[in-house]
Design a protein around this motif. Structure first.
Motif: not given
Length: 210
Positions: A11-20, A138-148
């Motif tokens: 259920g990942c959705h990629c953010a268009a921009k880095w919001g940090e 290319y910004t990853t979906e944070m919920s998919c890669f929190p602990n890699v």
């Protein structure tokens, strides 16, 4: 320039921009020094060891003299072990100024020593890539890669050339040191024997990025 991302799995959705904030986009968040280069693998490379050369400092990203090219078809598979746990935020992938640039990038996390037999497993995120010579993020979906710990990049196709060439892969995110019990569980040998596999305990080293 918009990304045309495609997503499959979790259920990942990629953010268009880095919001940090801008200060968190500094090179200090680069993960080059967090890659275990001694165990990094590139499958389907035409020249042995060339896949290792494209993981380099951000300021060297436009140096196309070092690149990896695939041996057959359009595919390359990078297995990237890390020296700690990573919250993966950004990937940059660059190639030649022609149709050999990768046009799709597929990401898998926490699959040690992944092979092409594993690419049909459920992946974590897919990106449709734009032709790029500057280092598009290319910004990853944070919920998919929190602990890699290890993760893999499958460059599955290009823009129409017979072979695919990649000259730079850059990673950005947050790194934390592995706790001792995590090292014991996660450490694996490059040529493990499944019938007689011993887990070795190692002491992770801390690197400081200047």
């Amino acid at each position: 320039m918009s990304h045309g991302h495609i997503h499959r799995g979790a259920g990942c959705h990629c953010a268009a921009k880095w919001g940090e904030p801008p200060e968190q986009r500094s090179p200090a968040y680069g993960l080059y020094l967090r890659i275990n280069l001694e165990r990094l693998q590139c499958l389907n490379e035409s020249c042995e060891g060339s896949g290792l050369l494209i993981f380099k400092l951000r300021e060297e990203r436009t140096d196309g003299s070092k690149f990896v090219e695939n041996d057959a078809d359009e595919q390359l598979l990078f297995n990237i072990p890390l020296t700690g746990n990573v919250k993966l935020k950004v990937i940059i992938i660059m190639g030649e100024d022609d149709d050999s640039q990768p046009s799709e990038m597929r990401l898998y996390k926490n699959i040690p020593q992944m092979s092409f037999d594993d690419i049909d497993r459920e992946l974590d995120q897919t990106f449709s890539l734009n032709p790029d010579l500057t280092g598009e993020e290319y910004t990853t979906e944070m919920s998919c890669f929190p602990n890699v710990y290890p993760f893999s990049i499958h460059s599955s196709k290009n823009f129409g050339a017979d072979t695919t060439k990649v000259s730079y892969i850059g990673l950005r995110g947050e790194w934390t040191e592995l706790r001792r019990h995590e090292v014991t569980i996660c450490d694996y040998e490059a040529s493990a024997n499944p019938a007689n596999h011993r887990v070795h305990q190692v002491t992770p080293q801390t690197h400081f990025i200047s």
